[in-house]
Design an enzyme around this catalytic site. Sequence first.
Site, PDB file in Angstrom:
ATOM      1  N   LYS A  40       1.583  -7.846   5.073  1.00  0.00           N
ATOM      2  CA  LYS A  40       1.953  -6.473   5.413  1.00  0.00           C
ATOM      3  C   LYS A  40       1.194  -5.945   6.623  1.00  0.00           C
ATOM      4  O   LYS A  40       1.765  -5.257   7.456  1.00  0.00           O
ATOM      5  CB  LYS A  40       1.800  -5.548   4.219  1.00  0.00           C
ATOM      6  CG  LYS A  40       0.378  -5.241   3.857  1.00  0.00           C
ATOM      7  CD  LYS A  40       0.292  -4.331   2.662  1.00  0.00           C
ATOM      8  CE  LYS A  40      -1.079  -4.353   2.083  1.00  0.00           C
ATOM      9  NZ  LYS A  40      -2.027  -3.427   2.661  1.00  0.00           N
ATOM     10  N   THR A  41      -0.074  -6.304   6.739  1.00  0.00           N
ATOM     11  CA  THR A  41      -0.827  -5.828   7.893  1.00  0.00           C
ATOM     12  C   THR A  41      -0.242  -6.407   9.176  1.00  0.00           C
ATOM     13  O   THR A  41      -0.090  -5.719  10.182  1.00  0.00           O
ATOM     14  CB  THR A  41      -2.308  -6.230   7.769  1.00  0.00           C
ATOM     15  OG1 THR A  41      -2.790  -5.830   6.493  1.00  0.00           O
ATOM     16  CG2 THR A  41      -3.143  -5.559   8.832  1.00  0.00           C
ATOM     17  N   ASP A 228      -0.263   3.057   4.715  1.00  0.00           N
ATOM     18  CA  ASP A 228      -0.552   1.804   4.024  1.00  0.00           C
ATOM     19  C   ASP A 228      -0.849   2.106   2.550  1.00  0.00           C
ATOM     20  O   ASP A 228      -1.297   3.201   2.225  1.00  0.00           O
ATOM     21  CB  ASP A 228      -1.788   1.185   4.701  1.00  0.00           C
ATOM     22  CG  ASP A 228      -1.970  -0.251   4.294  1.00  0.00           C
ATOM     23  OD1 ASP A 228      -1.024  -0.859   3.745  1.00  0.00           O
ATOM     24  OD2 ASP A 228      -3.071  -0.780   4.526  1.00  0.00           O
ATOM     25  N   GLU A 229      -0.635   1.152   1.682  1.00  0.00           N
ATOM     26  CA  GLU A 229      -0.934   1.313   0.242  1.00  0.00           C
ATOM     27  C   GLU A 229      -0.333   2.603  -0.298  1.00  0.00           C
ATOM     28  O   GLU A 229      -1.003   3.378  -0.984  1.00  0.00           O
ATOM     29  CB  GLU A 229      -2.464   1.331   0.007  1.00  0.00           C
ATOM     30  CG  GLU A 229      -3.217   0.168   0.594  1.00  0.00           C
ATOM     31  CD  GLU A 229      -3.163  -1.080  -0.297  1.00  0.00           C
ATOM     32  OE1 GLU A 229      -2.289  -1.168  -1.178  1.00  0.00           O
ATOM     33  OE2 GLU A 229      -4.005  -1.973  -0.087  1.00  0.00           O
ATOM     34  N   GLN A 259       0.686  -3.176  -7.530  1.00  0.00           N
ATOM     35  CA  GLN A 259      -0.734  -3.127  -7.229  1.00  0.00           C
ATOM     36  C   GLN A 259      -1.294  -1.716  -7.334  1.00  0.00           C
ATOM     37  O   GLN A 259      -2.341  -1.401  -6.768  1.00  0.00           O
ATOM     38  CB  GLN A 259      -0.988  -3.700  -5.838  1.00  0.00           C
ATOM     39  CG  GLN A 259      -0.665  -5.182  -5.756  1.00  0.00           C
ATOM     40  CD  GLN A 259      -0.979  -5.760  -4.394  1.00  0.00           C
ATOM     41  OE1 GLN A 259      -2.128  -5.890  -4.012  1.00  0.00           O
ATOM     42  NE2 GLN A 259       0.058  -6.091  -3.645  1.00  0.00           N
ATOM     43  N   ARG A 589      -5.825 -12.269  -5.437  1.00  0.00           N
ATOM     44  CA  ARG A 589      -6.807 -12.309  -4.347  1.00  0.00           C
ATOM     45  C   ARG A 589      -7.079 -13.745  -3.902  1.00  0.00           C
ATOM     46  O   ARG A 589      -7.629 -13.983  -2.831  1.00  0.00           O
ATOM     47  CB  ARG A 589      -8.154 -11.696  -4.763  1.00  0.00           C
ATOM     48  CG  ARG A 589      -8.200 -10.209  -5.118  1.00  0.00           C
ATOM     49  CD  ARG A 589      -7.556  -9.339  -4.115  1.00  0.00           C
ATOM     50  NE  ARG A 589      -6.165  -9.112  -4.499  1.00  0.00           N
ATOM     51  CZ  ARG A 589      -5.232  -8.686  -3.671  1.00  0.00           C
ATOM     52  NH1 ARG A 589      -5.523  -8.413  -2.432  1.00  0.00           N
ATOM     53  NH2 ARG A 589      -3.979  -8.521  -4.071  1.00  0.00           N
TER      54      ARG A 589
END
Length: 680
Positions: A40-41, A228-229, A259, A589
């Site tokens: 995503k980044t 973001d998020e 998440q 992760r």
Amino acid sequence: MCHMSHDTPHYLHGLNDAQKQAATHIVGPLLIVAGAGAGKTRTLAHRILHLIETGTPAVQILAITFTNKAAKELQERIGALLAGKNTGGVPFASTFHSLCVYILREHGPQIGLSKYFTILDKGDQLSLLRRITKELGMDPKAIAPEKVSAAISRAKADLKGPDQLGEGSNRSWFTDTAAKIWRQYEEELTKRKSVDFDDIILKTVNLLRDRPDLAHYWQTRWQHLHIDEYQDTNVAQYELARLLSKQHGNICVVGDADQAIFSWRGAQFENILHFERDFPGAKVVLLEENYRSTKTILDAANTIIKKNNARVDKKLFTSRGEGDKITLFQAQSESNEANFVVKKVRELTKSGVKATEIAILYRANWLSRIFEEKLLRDGIPYQLLGTKFYERREVKDLLAYIRHALNPDDTESMRRAIASPSRGIGETTVERLVAGKEDELNRGAKEKVEIFRTIVSKIRAKALEATVSDTIKYAIVTSGLETECLKNNEEERLENLRELASLGSKYDEFGPEEGMSRFLADAALVSDQDDLIAATQGVRLMTVHASKGLEFDYIFVVGLEEGLFPHRRFDDSSDPEEERRLFYVAVTRARKKLFLSHAIARTVFGSTQFNQVSEFVGDIDEDLLDRETSYAQEWNFDGGGSPRGGGYGAPRFPRRNPYDQRTDDSGGSNDITWEVFKKR
DNA sequence: CGAACTGAGATTTTT
DNA sequence: TCTCAGTTCG
């Protein structure tokens, strides 16, 4: 399907189809649902690149994140993509809180906020609340400041005021009392020209809402908004996003409902589920290809999260190989568990794995202790997230001097500064000072206060003309903290203060006032993750919450026991689905290999508890697991250890064949452990 | 006023 | 077991 792929600009090569769609949709609302590790980044950075390449001035682009680390990372990615190009400025990437501080500094005076408002951190807030509780004649034990703080924070996140606390069915003695304390708290904040974390967002929202004249500037300055998020946004942040994008409607949000792990602090992951409703005409792009983890890890993650109901169904896939199986270790005790982890860590690093690519994750901070102990014993470097540099006593003391010097109304900081180092000014005197009853001071007290005042005004004068780092250096000496540290042989504390000066030097370029005010704001707003930026070596230890957004080759998730993870408490109204998402975050992760562990017996509050293995473990397909157990009895199962209170009728510590003793203890003598610890 | 002591209570998760 | 708020005593 999309017909554009043949004329994809060259700078977007390397993105997959979905990522390209996300990067090239630039007008109107856009929702990017990005699974864990789906890039995503990268997508966000390329989207911004695309905007710039197609003629949007960089300065019209805004990107909001939750942590400074995320903001910095995004900025660096964009910077790398734009390297050498003349873009006439850079996009504005910042956290919600920094962005709002920026806006408030600009318009503060217009809404009755001082230029030098102080930002209260959690600790400051608690001590203020505690004092107010007492001053109102109430007992902090009956109405815990922590609870009141949580209630206020939650309400502010929901854009509610004291009058709305406990509105509806939950009204109770607690909410009524908390509301009373809250009103007083607001008065005290105003008096001190201070704001708390939640105020930063809240006041900005109010500003944009109530002052269209001022809002207009921000609504047009940025023509493209990225968040973001997004699943972690609360009501206030959602409102902020809506207000900022009001004029142009160019809002792009990225997130993943799976998440969402911050509902307890007011985040509404429904925000992401309702995006299409809230922003009509939105385009939705799903990023499901995972570039991070092995197939094994991903398969486990998928079956775990599938059990949840409140989600948009999606299934991550990867073109990577199976990879190693997931190791599941059943330990006898927490000590046994930690020994296992440390042993594996040693094996990994010996085989050439960098320690920074290994992380140990746990549900609650206190679990870190035993791992620290064992790592220390074996001399393995590690870095613990969760102890913030800026929360150290000496650092807070020094900052208190500067905060009070620049904002004389900040009496909280004054209290702190006046008491450290101790200079013979006691409670009575301080209370008289705060109340403005200086004439009641006796002669001795007056003299001492004068000395303190001189110190503060010297620091103030310095702060107004010198660089940030020089002011800090000056304050270390002038405050008397240096002498104090030297006197007590507290070399480390002094080191920390010097470190503070060197951190401050990054703000020197902004000049005295501007620099210091930025420095103080940033100091209040650093997050746990931000410590990672500086650290260059060591195994990472952190809570699962803190690991959000990070990735490592090797992940250990420890303490997987019923009651602990998933965490449960008695009074609890917590959402079991959120615990599951938390586990999902932990698992995803890992890039290469995942280790899971649980202990049959665990010492809690000094007594031994027997726990079942976490239900989450059972959700993972047996084929993916590689089970390991140890029958080794530890040398030191924590002293006396007669199981009290557990009440499960469980057996005492399992007695084992002495020959098994060293199977996983690798010979480390526990005497060393104790010695090392006593020295600390 | 402040150092030294005492006892109770504590451990979710955090910008 | 550890921490921290509250109390006592010099």
